[in-house]
Motif scaffolding. Sequence first.
Motif, mmCIF file in Angstrom:
data_model
loop_
_atom_site.group_PDB
_atom_site.id
_atom_site.type_symbol
_atom_site.label_atom_id
_atom_site.label_comp_id
_atom_site.label_asym_id
_atom_site.label_seq_id
_atom_site.Cartn_x
_atom_site.Cartn_y
_atom_site.Cartn_z
ATOM 1 N N CYS A 36 0.839 -1.192 0.000
ATOM 2 C CA CYS A 36 0.000 0.000 0.000
ATOM 3 C C CYS A 36 0.880 1.251 0.000
ATOM 4 C CB CYS A 36 -0.948 0.006 1.197
ATOM 5 S SG CYS A 36 -0.149 0.238 2.797
ATOM 6 N N CYS A 37 0.249 2.395 -0.042
ATOM 7 C CA CYS A 37 0.983 3.673 -0.127
ATOM 8 C C CYS A 37 1.943 3.876 1.031
ATOM 9 C CB CYS A 37 -0.001 4.837 -0.202
ATOM 10 S SG CYS A 37 -0.993 4.821 -1.691
ATOM 11 N N SER A 38 1.499 3.594 2.241
ATOM 12 C CA SER A 38 2.380 3.810 3.388
ATOM 13 C C SER A 38 3.159 2.552 3.753
ATOM 14 C CB SER A 38 1.570 4.280 4.608
ATOM 15 O OG SER A 38 0.645 3.275 4.980
ATOM 16 N N GLY A 39 2.727 1.412 3.247
ATOM 17 C CA GLY A 39 3.441 0.173 3.502
ATOM 18 C C GLY A 39 3.253 -0.360 4.903
ATOM 19 N N ILE A 40 2.147 0.011 5.523
ATOM 20 C CA ILE A 40 1.923 -0.456 6.891
ATOM 21 C C ILE A 40 0.591 -1.211 6.950
ATOM 22 C CG2 ILE A 40 1.793 0.202 9.325
ATOM 23 C CD1 ILE A 40 3.404 2.709 8.585
ATOM 24 N N GLY A 70 10.664 -3.181 4.125
ATOM 25 C CA GLY A 70 11.237 -3.986 3.048
ATOM 26 C C GLY A 70 10.326 -5.125 2.639
ATOM 27 N N VAL A 71 10.942 -6.144 2.063
ATOM 28 C CA VAL A 71 10.197 -7.306 1.570
ATOM 29 C C VAL A 71 10.133 -8.354 2.669
ATOM 30 C CG1 VAL A 71 10.179 -9.185 -0.116
ATOM 31 C CG2 VAL A 71 10.899 -6.888 -0.814
ATOM 32 N N GLU A 72 8.935 -8.861 2.920
ATOM 33 C CA GLU A 72 8.735 -9.948 3.876
ATOM 34 C C GLU A 72 8.070 -11.110 3.165
ATOM 35 O OE1 GLU A 72 7.821 -8.515 8.193
ATOM 36 O OE2 GLU A 72 6.541 -7.385 6.796
ATOM 37 N N ASP A 73 8.378 -12.312 3.610
ATOM 38 C CA ASP A 73 7.808 -13.538 3.028
ATOM 39 C C ASP A 73 8.056 -13.586 1.522
ATOM 40 O OD1 ASP A 73 6.779 -14.325 5.554
ATOM 41 O OD2 ASP A 73 5.028 -13.047 5.231
ATOM 42 N N GLU A 74 9.283 -13.286 1.118
ATOM 43 C CA GLU A 74 9.617 -13.232 -0.307
ATOM 44 C C GLU A 74 9.300 -14.550 -0.995
ATOM 45 O OE1 GLU A 74 13.248 -11.830 -3.242
ATOM 46 O OE2 GLU A 74 13.580 -11.921 -1.091
ATOM 47 N N CYS A 89 -2.016 -7.144 -5.028
ATOM 48 C CA CYS A 89 -2.886 -6.260 -4.239
ATOM 49 C C CYS A 89 -2.039 -5.038 -3.920
ATOM 50 C CB CYS A 89 -3.332 -6.941 -2.955
ATOM 51 S SG CYS A 89 -4.149 -8.519 -3.203
ATOM 52 N N VAL A 90 -2.030 -4.081 -4.816
ATOM 53 C CA VAL A 90 -1.068 -2.987 -4.705
ATOM 54 C C VAL A 90 -1.694 -1.630 -5.009
ATOM 55 C CG1 VAL A 90 0.882 -4.489 -5.247
ATOM 56 C CG2 VAL A 90 -0.259 -3.290 -7.085
ATOM 57 N N ASP A 91 -1.189 -0.628 -4.309
ATOM 58 C CA ASP A 91 -1.586 0.755 -4.553
ATOM 59 C C ASP A 91 -0.410 1.575 -5.065
ATOM 60 O OD1 ASP A 91 -4.146 0.196 -3.485
ATOM 61 O OD2 ASP A 91 -3.401 0.541 -1.460
ATOM 62 N N VAL A 92 0.756 0.960 -5.114
ATOM 63 C CA VAL A 92 1.987 1.630 -5.517
ATOM 64 C C VAL A 92 2.780 0.714 -6.437
ATOM 65 C CG1 VAL A 92 2.157 3.016 -3.401
ATOM 66 C CG2 VAL A 92 3.212 0.755 -3.478
ATOM 67 N N HIS A 93 3.826 1.258 -7.018
ATOM 68 C CA HIS A 93 4.731 0.448 -7.831
ATOM 69 C C HIS A 93 5.440 -0.553 -6.925
ATOM 70 C CE1 HIS A 93 7.714 -0.714 -10.774
ATOM 71 N NE2 HIS A 93 8.646 -0.505 -9.848
ATOM 72 N N LYS A 107 -4.419 -7.596 -11.018
ATOM 73 C CA LYS A 107 -3.982 -6.442 -10.226
ATOM 74 C C LYS A 107 -5.200 -5.728 -9.671
ATOM 75 C CE LYS A 107 -1.116 -2.313 -10.577
ATOM 76 N NZ LYS A 107 -0.300 -1.493 -11.487
ATOM 77 N N ILE A 108 -5.211 -5.574 -8.327
ATOM 78 C CA ILE A 108 -6.321 -4.905 -7.664
ATOM 79 C C ILE A 108 -5.765 -3.977 -6.582
ATOM 80 C CG2 ILE A 108 -7.962 -6.781 -8.083
ATOM 81 C CD1 ILE A 108 -7.514 -7.589 -5.106
ATOM 82 N N PRO A 109 -6.537 -2.987 -6.167
ATOM 83 C CA PRO A 109 -6.094 -2.143 -5.045
ATOM 84 C C PRO A 109 -6.257 -2.888 -3.719
ATOM 85 C CG PRO A 109 -8.220 -1.398 -5.861
ATOM 86 C CD PRO A 109 -7.772 -2.503 -6.776
ATOM 87 N N THR A 110 -5.463 -2.499 -2.732
ATOM 88 C CA THR A 110 -5.537 -3.162 -1.426
ATOM 89 C C THR A 110 -6.921 -3.006 -0.799
ATOM 90 O OG1 THR A 110 -4.632 -1.224 -0.299
ATOM 91 C CG2 THR A 110 -3.072 -2.953 -0.934
ATOM 92 N N GLY A 111 -7.559 -1.880 -1.013
ATOM 93 C CA GLY A 111 -8.889 -1.655 -0.442
ATOM 94 C C GLY A 111 -9.892 -2.691 -0.916
#
Length: 132
Positions: A36-40, A70-74, A89-93, A107-111
């Motif tokens: 997501c945008c903030s990554g949290i 960073g990357v988790e569960d790669e 499930c992404v809102d950012v690159h 590809k879908i938004p996290t929301g």
Amino acid sequence: MYHGKTFHHMRRCGTPRDRQRGGRGVRMRIVGICACCSGIAHTYMAKKAIVDAAQAAGDEIHLETQGTIGVEDELTPEQIAAADCVLLCVDVHVEGTDRFKGKKVMKIPTGLAIKAPKQIIRKIHEELERDA
């Protein structure tokens, strides 16, 4: 209707098939990335919602997260190779999408992943079965 680009990016690859793994039938193997945008918060909320829905449907799923730490569960190359499709499930690159070359990608938004995870998994099943 789902997000405008939901299946726009899907490309032909393997089809879902019934498998036996550890005595349990696996309908489909899914890999993907959540970011997501903030990554949290939304990153992890989307991952939990999708994982829960996929497991309830009898699917095997592996999602990595890309966020502030960073990357988790790669994802491993083996997980990607065995996957029937990829769910972003992404809102950012996000980094590393080149690993999914030749796979069907949704590809879908996290929301949307948070609000309608069962519908997303059902839609993936429908699309893959239609293309089978």
